[in-house]
Design an enzyme around this catalytic site. Sequence first.
Site, PDB file in Angstrom:
ATOM      1  N   LYS A  99     -47.364 -48.291  -0.420  1.00  0.00           N
ATOM      2  CA  LYS A  99     -48.148 -47.054  -0.536  1.00  0.00           C
ATOM      3  C   LYS A  99     -47.228 -45.847  -0.704  1.00  0.00           C
ATOM      4  O   LYS A  99     -47.453 -44.997  -1.574  1.00  0.00           O
ATOM      5  CB  LYS A  99     -49.018 -46.924   0.725  1.00  0.00           C
ATOM      6  N   SER A 100     -46.188 -45.767   0.096  1.00  0.00           N
ATOM      7  CA  SER A 100     -45.277 -44.617   0.008  1.00  0.00           C
ATOM      8  C   SER A 100     -44.646 -44.537  -1.374  1.00  0.00           C
ATOM      9  O   SER A 100     -44.535 -43.465  -1.979  1.00  0.00           O
ATOM     10  CB  SER A 100     -44.157 -44.747   1.048  1.00  0.00           C
TER      11      SER A 100
ATOM     12  N   ARG B  26     -45.159 -41.668  -4.605  1.00  0.00           N
ATOM     13  CA  ARG B  26     -43.988 -40.977  -5.170  1.00  0.00           C
ATOM     14  C   ARG B  26     -43.833 -41.288  -6.648  1.00  0.00           C
ATOM     15  O   ARG B  26     -43.471 -40.421  -7.441  1.00  0.00           O
ATOM     16  CB  ARG B  26     -42.733 -41.388  -4.396  1.00  0.00           C
TER      17      ARG B  26
ATOM     18  N   GLY C 224     -52.586 -38.299   4.174  1.00  0.00           N
ATOM     19  CA  GLY C 224     -51.620 -37.292   4.621  1.00  0.00           C
ATOM     20  C   GLY C 224     -50.413 -37.220   3.691  1.00  0.00           C
ATOM     21  O   GLY C 224     -49.838 -36.152   3.484  1.00  0.00           O
TER      22      GLY C 224
ATOM     23  N   ASP D 215     -45.518 -46.576  11.263  1.00  0.00           N
ATOM     24  CA  ASP D 215     -46.832 -47.105  10.869  1.00  0.00           C
ATOM     25  C   ASP D 215     -47.098 -48.499  11.427  1.00  0.00           C
ATOM     26  O   ASP D 215     -48.223 -48.995  11.364  1.00  0.00           O
ATOM     27  CB  ASP D 215     -46.942 -47.143   9.338  1.00  0.00           C
TER      28      ASP D 215
ATOM     29  N   ARG E 283     -53.588 -42.560  17.424  1.00  0.00           N
ATOM     30  CA  ARG E 283     -53.351 -44.006  17.502  1.00  0.00           C
ATOM     31  C   ARG E 283     -52.935 -44.462  18.894  1.00  0.00           C
ATOM     32  O   ARG E 283     -53.074 -45.641  19.216  1.00  0.00           O
ATOM     33  CB  ARG E 283     -52.299 -44.427  16.464  1.00  0.00           C
TER      34      ARG E 283
ATOM     35  N   ARG F 188     -55.042 -48.685   9.990  1.00  0.00           N
ATOM     36  CA  ARG F 188     -54.080 -49.531  10.713  1.00  0.00           C
ATOM     37  C   ARG F 188     -54.666 -50.067  12.020  1.00  0.00           C
ATOM     38  O   ARG F 188     -54.313 -51.150  12.469  1.00  0.00           O
ATOM     39  CB  ARG F 188     -52.773 -48.785  10.943  1.00  0.00           C
TER      40      ARG F 188
HETATM   41  C1  S3P Z   1     -45.002 -41.605   4.938  1.00  0.00           C
HETATM   42  C2  S3P Z   1     -44.372 -41.105   6.037  1.00  0.00           C
HETATM   43  C3  S3P Z   1     -44.872 -41.275   7.405  1.00  0.00           C
HETATM   44  C4  S3P Z   1     -45.881 -42.419   7.480  1.00  0.00           C
HETATM   45  C5  S3P Z   1     -46.887 -42.356   6.383  1.00  0.00           C
HETATM   46  C6  S3P Z   1     -46.212 -42.439   5.027  1.00  0.00           C
HETATM   47  C7  S3P Z   1     -44.450 -41.323   3.607  1.00  0.00           C
HETATM   48  O1  S3P Z   1     -45.533 -40.090   7.826  1.00  0.00           O
HETATM   49  O2  S3P Z   1     -46.521 -42.412   8.726  1.00  0.00           O
HETATM   50  O3  S3P Z   1     -47.819 -43.419   6.475  1.00  0.00           O
HETATM   51  O4  S3P Z   1     -44.868 -41.954   2.616  1.00  0.00           O
HETATM   52  O5  S3P Z   1     -43.569 -40.456   3.511  1.00  0.00           O
HETATM   53  P1  S3P Z   1     -44.728 -38.868   8.536  1.00  0.00           P
HETATM   54  O6  S3P Z   1     -43.776 -38.327   7.557  1.00  0.00           O
HETATM   55  O7  S3P Z   1     -45.791 -37.883   8.918  1.00  0.00           O
HETATM   56  O8  S3P Z   1     -44.078 -39.492   9.729  1.00  0.00           O
END
Ligand code: S3P
Length: 470
Positions: free
Chosen positions: A25-26, A30, A114, A357, A388, A430
């Site tokens: 996902k990350s 990007r 987020g 996560d 969480r 999650r």
């Molecule tokens: C993420 C960073 C983390 C993670 C989120 C994905 C990212 O959040 O919890 O699921 O893709 O950069 P934080 O940067 O708020 O810790």
Amino acid sequence: MIRTDLATVQPAARLRGELRLPGDKSISHRALLLATLAAGDSRILGASDGADVRSTAAIMRALGARVEPDGEAEGAAERGGAPGRGRNVSYRVDSPGADGLRQPGGTLDCGNSGTSLRLIAGMLAGLPLVGVLDGDDSLRRRPVARIIEPLRRMGAELHARDDDSLPPLTVVGHTPLRAVDLTTPVPSAQVKSAILLAALRAEGRTTVRERVATRDHTERMLRARGVSVDRVADGDGGVAWTVEGGTAVRAIDQLVPGDMSAAAFWLVAGSIHPDAELTLRDVGVNPTRRAVVDLLRAMGAEIEERPVQAAAGVEGDAGRASGADPDAGEPMADLVVRSSDLRAIDVSPPEVAAAIDEIPVLCLAAAHARGTTTIRGAGELRHKESDRIAGIAAGLRAMGANVEIDGDDLRIQGGAHLRGATTDSLDDHRLAMTFAIAGLVATDPTTIERPDSAAVSYPGFFSDLEGVRA
Ligand code: S3P
């Protein structure tokens, strides 16, 4: 999507199978952002088709990029094929590049994501546009001061609800931005990435310092696209990244590995179930994302790791035509997990940041381990898709586990024989998946309230759950 508000998971006698996970996902977020900042054609093979990444794709379209499913690459990128079908998507992105993006006509809807909110704010900060970022009820509770402050220092104008603390978030971009040297206020890859994306549009070299190293996908992917990004040690475990402003991001094709955070559910399922062997194919094992493997191994989990050449995951035309850096610096491996006898461990605050996560599902592993596991400094978990800490404690307690909350620390007494119960996901993907995995090893059926949240990061999770029952 038809919304069913309850899922029931029956205990499983055995767990066997081979799984391909959703694209990371990350990395998927990007890849979409960087392909939009680059002028020209990029292909993203095996991206997550979860709701979060779809939110980012829709926003990139609103900014003027053409983002279309790439049917041709779909067959070629093995990860898009069965049984992964429906959870991965390959995209072709055709963008005018950063200087040609257009003013969106309406609010940019981040949904539950987020990562979309924070990263897109950083991207918009240096563009001559105004963006209003908003999302669902959960997103409206996610803190944004952490990105407002650094992006303002760089010269962008940002406003948010409740004294600049909560979304909706308005970003009035400014070109060029000022290069800065700053330390992130909390260990957060989202905050770091927002600054790095803004830094692309700054005059001079920006330095971002982190007291605890977080996932470095943005840095690796920028380098693969021709941007000069350097890593320097910054005292006691800290790290600093510098990025040169004003360099254009190059369009490339990239393969997205399987999501380690999705793999974590099966790594825990396989280790706590008494009769299990599960193989997880093409998982991203970037050193800044693999902490869950190392923590589980420290608990005694039997996890075998077989490195995979990135190009092997991309077959046929898409693989050959991509030519450029197929993995954009993101290593992959197949992981095999077998039933294990787990013991308790102490998880330190930097380890919490590295496995942020995966902490909910690690709590489930801890409930099965011999001894008492302590997880220290987990306060950031309160600011995720739900609180969480409260959510995991409530669900595991309902199933008979002994979980104590002490400030930002969690203490989980192991050796529990979990029993089926009704658990509430709090609409948090999650938590929904953690309780479903717990249901596989419980003594009777487990009910999960609001299970559809799993599709935020793992469409097809519940069919995989049924598929691994031998
Ligand atoms: C993420 C960073 C983390 C993670 C989120 C994905 C990212 O959040 O919890 O699921 O893709 O950069 P934080 O940067 O708020 O810790």
